[in-house]
Every structure is written in structure tokens, then in C-alpha cells.
Write a protein that holds these residues in place. Structure first.
Motif, PDB file in Angstrom:
ATOM      1  N   GLU A   1      60.450 -11.258 103.948  1.00 49.30           N
ATOM      2  CA  GLU A   1      60.421 -11.815 102.598  1.00 49.30           C
ATOM      3  C   GLU A   1      61.736 -11.478 101.859  1.00 49.30           C
ATOM      4  O   GLU A   1      62.320 -12.328 101.190  1.00 49.30           O
ATOM      5  CB  GLU A   1      59.205 -11.233 101.859  1.00 49.30           C
ATOM      6  N   VAL A   2      62.189 -10.228 102.015  1.00 57.61           N
ATOM      7  CA  VAL A   2      63.453  -9.822 101.375  1.00 57.61           C
ATOM      8  C   VAL A   2      64.611 -10.635 101.937  1.00 57.61           C
ATOM      9  O   VAL A   2      65.475 -11.121 101.195  1.00 57.61           O
ATOM     10  CB  VAL A   2      63.716  -8.305 101.567  1.00 57.61           C
ATOM     11  N   LEU A   3      64.597 -10.833 103.250  1.00 56.78           N
ATOM     12  CA  LEU A   3      65.666 -11.603 103.904  1.00 56.78           C
ATOM     13  C   LEU A   3      65.696 -13.042 103.377  1.00 56.78           C
ATOM     14  O   LEU A   3      66.767 -13.599 103.120  1.00 56.78           O
ATOM     15  CB  LEU A   3      65.445 -11.587 105.416  1.00 56.78           C
ATOM     16  N   LEU A   4      64.506 -13.629 103.192  1.00 56.99           N
ATOM     17  CA  LEU A   4      64.429 -14.979 102.621  1.00 56.99           C
ATOM     18  C   LEU A   4      65.065 -15.011 101.229  1.00 56.99           C
ATOM     19  O   LEU A   4      65.778 -15.954 100.884  1.00 56.99           O
ATOM     20  CB  LEU A   4      62.969 -15.444 102.513  1.00 56.99           C
ATOM     21  N   GLN A   5      64.791 -13.972 100.440  1.00 58.44           N
ATOM     22  CA  GLN A   5      65.313 -13.931  99.070  1.00 58.44           C
ATOM     23  C   GLN A   5      66.824 -13.712  99.057  1.00 58.44           C
ATOM     24  O   GLN A   5      67.528 -14.267  98.211  1.00 58.44           O
ATOM     25  CB  GLN A   5      64.605 -12.852  98.245  1.00 58.44           C
ATOM     26  N   ILE A   6      67.329 -12.888  99.988  1.00 61.60           N
ATOM     27  CA  ILE A   6      68.788 -12.699 100.068  1.00 61.60           C
ATOM     28  C   ILE A   6      69.449 -14.033 100.430  1.00 61.60           C
ATOM     29  O   ILE A   6      70.481 -14.408  99.870  1.00 61.60           O
ATOM     30  CB  ILE A   6      69.170 -11.597 101.080  1.00 61.60           C
ATOM     31  N   ALA A   7      68.815 -14.774 101.344  1.00 66.35           N
ATOM     32  CA  ALA A   7      69.351 -16.092 101.712  1.00 66.35           C
ATOM     33  C   ALA A   7      69.369 -17.024 100.506  1.00 66.35           C
ATOM     34  O   ALA A   7      70.323 -17.792 100.318  1.00 66.35           O
ATOM     35  CB  ALA A   7      68.531 -16.699 102.844  1.00 66.35           C
TER      36      ALA A   7
END
Lengths: 93, 93
Positions: free
Chosen positions: B40-46
Motif C-alpha cells: 500500500e505504501v509503495l502504491l502511494q509512493i508511486a
């Protein structure tokens, strides 16, 4: 929207990096508002992007070392791998 | 480290975008500190990266329409184009 219980080796470090990037981005915003040269602002946005790439990489390594290994050991890797694949597809275009 | 006098059409809009991205990044930091799922964090960083790409594109268009055209009209485009080329080389890998 899941939380997890196990610890991540680099969580604190990642949070600190994100805090630094946030500060960097704030200064880029102020540079822009102050009318700083566009090329200079573009260089700074590129620097922020690079720092975000590094934070994402660290996060990913942490995730592999903890969540993924943990899930595999407990035999419930399906959802974890599916979510990770989705996130990677989105992150690396 | 140069400032310029002429106006940019989208400066206010770019500053607003950067402010929104800063807020987004702050919430990503808080998600990470709170132990939110890595994918989820990775999606938000993207998502933050994509928003930064859009802000950079808008900045670049503004720059082309104002600074670059202005510089060419005044016959002093050399430095402006050199700086811009450097910034682009750095931004688009």
C-alpha cells in the motif's frame, strides 16, 4: 489497508527519509513560489524523485525480508505476493 | 540560482500542486510510521511520483512558453537552453 505486527528492520530509517524528502519538497515549493529559475526547480524535483526511488527500494527490501519471507513460512503468501506484484506493476512502469 | 522578472502563467498552479504533493507525502510518511502494509505504501509512493511528473511537465511547459521564448526574442538563449538541457538530462533518465 492492512497493518502488520512483525517488525521491519528499516521502518524508522524509511520514515526519516520520507520526512527529509517532505522538507526538500517544501523548499522546492518555496523556490517555485519565489520565482526561482525553472531549470533549477526541475533539477530539485528530479532530486526528490531520486530520493523517493531510494526510499521505495529500501521499503521493498524490508518487505521482502520480513513480510514476504514471513508469509511464505506461514504458507499464506498468495495475497502478499499478489499485492506486491500489483504495487510493482504500478511502481515500475 | 537565478530569479526572473517575467510572469509565468501556471506558477500559482504549480505551487498548489507541490503543496498537495507535500501533504500526500506527509500522509505516506505517517502510513509508514503506523506500520501500514508495504504494498500500500509503495502504491502511494508511486502516486506521489506521478504527481511530481505532472508538476514537472507543467513547469517545463511554462518555462518553454515564457523564459525560453523570452530569451530567444532577446537573443540570449544560450545559457537558458544550456541550463534547460542539463535539467532535462537529469530529469529524464
Amino acid at each position: 489497508m492492512e497493518h502488520h505486527d512483525h517488525e521491519h528492520k528499516h521502518r524508522k530509517q524509511i520514515v526519516n527519509r520520507l520526512a527529509r524528502i517532505e522538507g526538500h519538497l517544501r523548499s522546492v515549493k518555496e523556490m517555485t513560489a519565489g520565482g526561482r529559475d525553472c531549470s533549477e526547480v526541475l533539477l530539485q524535483i528530479a532530486a526528490v524523485q531520486k530520493a523517493l526511488d531510494k526510499a521505495a527500494k529500501l521499503l521493498l527490501k524490508d518487505h521482502l525480508e520480513s513480510c514476504v519471507v514471513d508469509a511464505v513460512l506461514h504458507g499464506n503468501q498468495e495475497k502478499v505476493l499478489e499485492d506486491l506484484n500489483k504495487a510493482l506493476d504500478n511502481y515500475i512502469r
